[in-house]
Design a protein around this motif. Sequence first.
Motif, PDB file in Angstrom:
ATOM      1  N   THR A  80      56.518  12.636  43.399  1.00  0.00           N
ATOM      2  CA  THR A  80      55.872  13.414  45.027  1.00  0.00           C
ATOM      3  C   THR A  80      54.813  13.275  45.740  1.00  0.00           C
ATOM      4  O   THR A  80      54.293  12.951  46.809  1.00  0.00           O
ATOM      5  N   LEU A  81      53.653  14.111  45.332  1.00  0.00           N
ATOM      6  CA  LEU A  81      52.561  14.137  45.438  1.00  0.00           C
ATOM      7  C   LEU A  81      51.660  12.612  45.722  1.00  0.00           C
ATOM      8  O   LEU A  81      50.976  12.956  46.748  1.00  0.00           O
ATOM      9  N   GLU A  82      52.489  11.434  44.701  1.00  0.00           N
ATOM     10  CA  GLU A  82      51.664  10.661  44.930  1.00  0.00           C
ATOM     11  C   GLU A  82      51.846   9.606  45.977  1.00  0.00           C
ATOM     12  O   GLU A  82      50.726   9.268  46.463  1.00  0.00           O
ATOM     13  N   THR A  83      53.174  10.108  46.386  1.00  0.00           N
ATOM     14  CA  THR A  83      53.828   9.142  47.492  1.00  0.00           C
ATOM     15  C   THR A  83      53.020   9.678  48.668  1.00  0.00           C
ATOM     16  O   THR A  83      52.772   9.261  49.687  1.00  0.00           O
ATOM     17  N   GLY A  84      53.250  10.909  48.596  1.00  0.00           N
ATOM     18  CA  GLY A  84      52.827  11.647  50.444  1.00  0.00           C
ATOM     19  C   GLY A  84      51.422  11.761  49.991  1.00  0.00           C
ATOM     20  O   GLY A  84      50.446  11.477  51.813  1.00  0.00           O
ATOM     21  N   LEU A  85      50.001  11.853  49.088  1.00  0.00           N
ATOM     22  CA  LEU A  85      48.852  12.224  49.641  1.00  0.00           C
ATOM     23  C   LEU A  85      49.072  10.364  49.782  1.00  0.00           C
ATOM     24  O   LEU A  85      47.943   9.833  50.690  1.00  0.00           O
ATOM     25  N   ALA A  86      49.243   8.745  49.200  1.00  0.00           N
ATOM     26  CA  ALA A  86      49.256   7.545  49.489  1.00  0.00           C
ATOM     27  C   ALA A  86      49.457   7.770  50.448  1.00  0.00           C
ATOM     28  O   ALA A  86      49.156   6.793  51.612  1.00  0.00           O
ATOM     29  N   SER A  87      51.194   8.472  51.132  1.00  0.00           N
ATOM     30  CA  SER A  87      51.426   7.864  52.464  1.00  0.00           C
ATOM     31  C   SER A  87      50.363   8.688  53.722  1.00  0.00           C
ATOM     32  O   SER A  87      49.986   7.832  55.120  1.00  0.00           O
ATOM     33  N   VAL A  88      49.362   9.962  53.604  1.00  0.00           N
ATOM     34  CA  VAL A  88      48.693  10.545  54.475  1.00  0.00           C
ATOM     35  C   VAL A  88      47.411   8.962  54.520  1.00  0.00           C
ATOM     36  O   VAL A  88      46.981   9.023  55.421  1.00  0.00           O
ATOM     37  N   VAL A  89      46.556   8.526  52.856  1.00  0.00           N
ATOM     38  CA  VAL A  89      45.702   8.124  53.618  1.00  0.00           C
ATOM     39  C   VAL A  89      45.831   6.879  54.108  1.00  0.00           C
ATOM     40  O   VAL A  89      45.412   5.960  54.655  1.00  0.00           O
ATOM     41  N   ILE A  90      47.040   6.092  53.447  1.00  0.00           N
ATOM     42  CA  ILE A  90      47.351   4.551  54.218  1.00  0.00           C
ATOM     43  C   ILE A  90      47.337   4.825  55.856  1.00  0.00           C
ATOM     44  O   ILE A  90      47.111   4.357  56.467  1.00  0.00           O
ATOM     45  N   GLN A  91      48.189   5.991  56.324  1.00  0.00           N
ATOM     46  CA  GLN A  91      48.428   5.873  57.983  1.00  0.00           C
ATOM     47  C   GLN A  91      47.663   6.851  58.513  1.00  0.00           C
ATOM     48  O   GLN A  91      47.024   6.296  59.552  1.00  0.00           O
ATOM     49  N   ASN A  92      46.404   6.852  58.086  1.00  0.00           N
ATOM     50  CA  ASN A  92      45.261   7.672  57.986  1.00  0.00           C
ATOM     51  C   ASN A  92      43.883   7.386  57.925  1.00  0.00           C
ATOM     52  O   ASN A  92      42.903   7.843  58.089  1.00  0.00           O
ATOM     53  N   LYS A  93      43.725   6.022  57.796  1.00  0.00           N
ATOM     54  CA  LYS A  93      42.740   5.188  57.075  1.00  0.00           C
ATOM     55  C   LYS A  93      41.868   5.158  57.875  1.00  0.00           C
ATOM     56  O   LYS A  93      40.594   4.905  57.632  1.00  0.00           O
ATOM     57  N   ALA A  94      42.073   5.670  59.527  1.00  0.00           N
ATOM     58  CA  ALA A  94      40.816   4.386  59.998  1.00  0.00           C
ATOM     59  C   ALA A  94      39.649   5.963  60.382  1.00  0.00           C
ATOM     60  O   ALA A  94      38.447   6.591  60.806  1.00  0.00           O
ATOM     61  N   VAL A  95      40.907   7.356  60.264  1.00  0.00           N
ATOM     62  CA  VAL A  95      40.093   8.760  59.709  1.00  0.00           C
ATOM     63  C   VAL A  95      39.556   9.251  58.936  1.00  0.00           C
ATOM     64  O   VAL A  95      38.982  10.387  58.751  1.00  0.00           O
ATOM     65  N   PHE A  96      40.051   8.287  57.612  1.00  0.00           N
ATOM     66  CA  PHE A  96      40.344   8.807  56.050  1.00  0.00           C
ATOM     67  C   PHE A  96      38.382   9.036  56.005  1.00  0.00           C
ATOM     68  O   PHE A  96      38.263  10.142  55.147  1.00  0.00           O
ATOM     69  N   GLY A  97      37.952   8.617  55.618  1.00  0.00           N
ATOM     70  CA  GLY A  97      36.703   7.956  55.455  1.00  0.00           C
ATOM     71  C   GLY A  97      35.649   9.641  56.201  1.00  0.00           C
ATOM     72  O   GLY A  97      34.365   9.988  55.525  1.00  0.00           O
ATOM     73  N   ASP A  98      35.858   9.418  57.496  1.00  0.00           N
ATOM     74  CA  ASP A  98      35.014  10.804  57.795  1.00  0.00           C
ATOM     75  C   ASP A  98      35.593  11.971  57.490  1.00  0.00           C
ATOM     76  O   ASP A  98      35.326  13.122  56.976  1.00  0.00           O
ATOM     77  N   TRP A  99      37.177  12.456  56.921  1.00  0.00           N
ATOM     78  CA  TRP A  99      37.540  13.284  56.313  1.00  0.00           C
ATOM     79  C   TRP A  99      36.674  13.558  54.467  1.00  0.00           C
ATOM     80  O   TRP A  99      36.309  14.681  54.866  1.00  0.00           O
ATOM     81  N   CYS A 100      36.334  12.296  54.016  1.00  0.00           N
ATOM     82  CA  CYS A 100      35.813  12.731  53.135  1.00  0.00           C
ATOM     83  C   CYS A 100      34.679  13.073  53.020  1.00  0.00           C
ATOM     84  O   CYS A 100      33.456  13.745  52.520  1.00  0.00           O
ATOM     85  N   LYS A 101      33.566  12.351  53.663  1.00  0.00           N
ATOM     86  CA  LYS A 101      32.279  12.697  54.384  1.00  0.00           C
ATOM     87  C   LYS A 101      32.876  14.270  54.907  1.00  0.00           C
ATOM     88  O   LYS A 101      31.414  15.094  54.548  1.00  0.00           O
ATOM     89  N   MET A 102      33.615  14.808  55.569  1.00  0.00           N
ATOM     90  CA  MET A 102      33.245  16.197  56.172  1.00  0.00           C
ATOM     91  C   MET A 102      33.214  17.107  54.442  1.00  0.00           C
ATOM     92  O   MET A 102      32.654  18.065  54.502  1.00  0.00           O
ATOM     93  N   MET A 103      34.128  16.926  53.577  1.00  0.00           N
ATOM     94  CA  MET A 103      33.969  17.694  52.308  1.00  0.00           C
ATOM     95  C   MET A 103      32.935  17.509  51.747  1.00  0.00           C
ATOM     96  O   MET A 103      32.488  18.120  50.732  1.00  0.00           O
ATOM     97  N   GLN A 104      32.108  16.654  51.792  1.00  0.00           N
ATOM     98  CA  GLN A 104      31.057  16.405  51.343  1.00  0.00           C
ATOM     99  C   GLN A 104      29.316  16.934  51.657  1.00  0.00           C
ATOM    100  O   GLN A 104      29.099  17.062  51.331  1.00  0.00           O
TER     101      GLN A 104
END
Length: 134
Positions: A80-104
């Motif tokens: 469940t976590l795998e499919t949920g996290l994968a869908s978040v990343v795939i559906q939000n790939k345009a902002v995912f890189g920015d979100w990763c930078k924010m965590m760093q």
Amino acid sequence: MTHLKGLMMVIDVGPLQVQILEKPLTDQETWGEFVCFPGPEIHVNEDLSPKLKALTILHELLECITEVYGLDLKESDIRTLETGLASVVIQNKAVFGDWCKMMQTPDEPMCDNCPDNDCAECPERLENPREDLR
């Protein structure tokens, strides 16, 4: 590190460096597996499509996290976590890189005693908890 045949990448999980390796797993009828001993490795079936390899790596990383941090997750929870996290990343790939930078980006220190924000028992942290840490 020496180059290993089939090495795809190395991912840090807490204190571990987990090697991600492509292996011939079709005869075992599995997409992948997490192995702790003798060293942490994730084996991914070399016959999978790139998308299925990526999902398998995510699934096995969740298995690794479960093992390393002593979580009591069932296989269905991990799936469940795998499919949920994968869908978040795939559906939000345009902002995912920015979100990763924010965590760093380092936060302001909680106090002079904890410049790395890693002291859970800090007297100032306990007396004045930040709203964003609740």
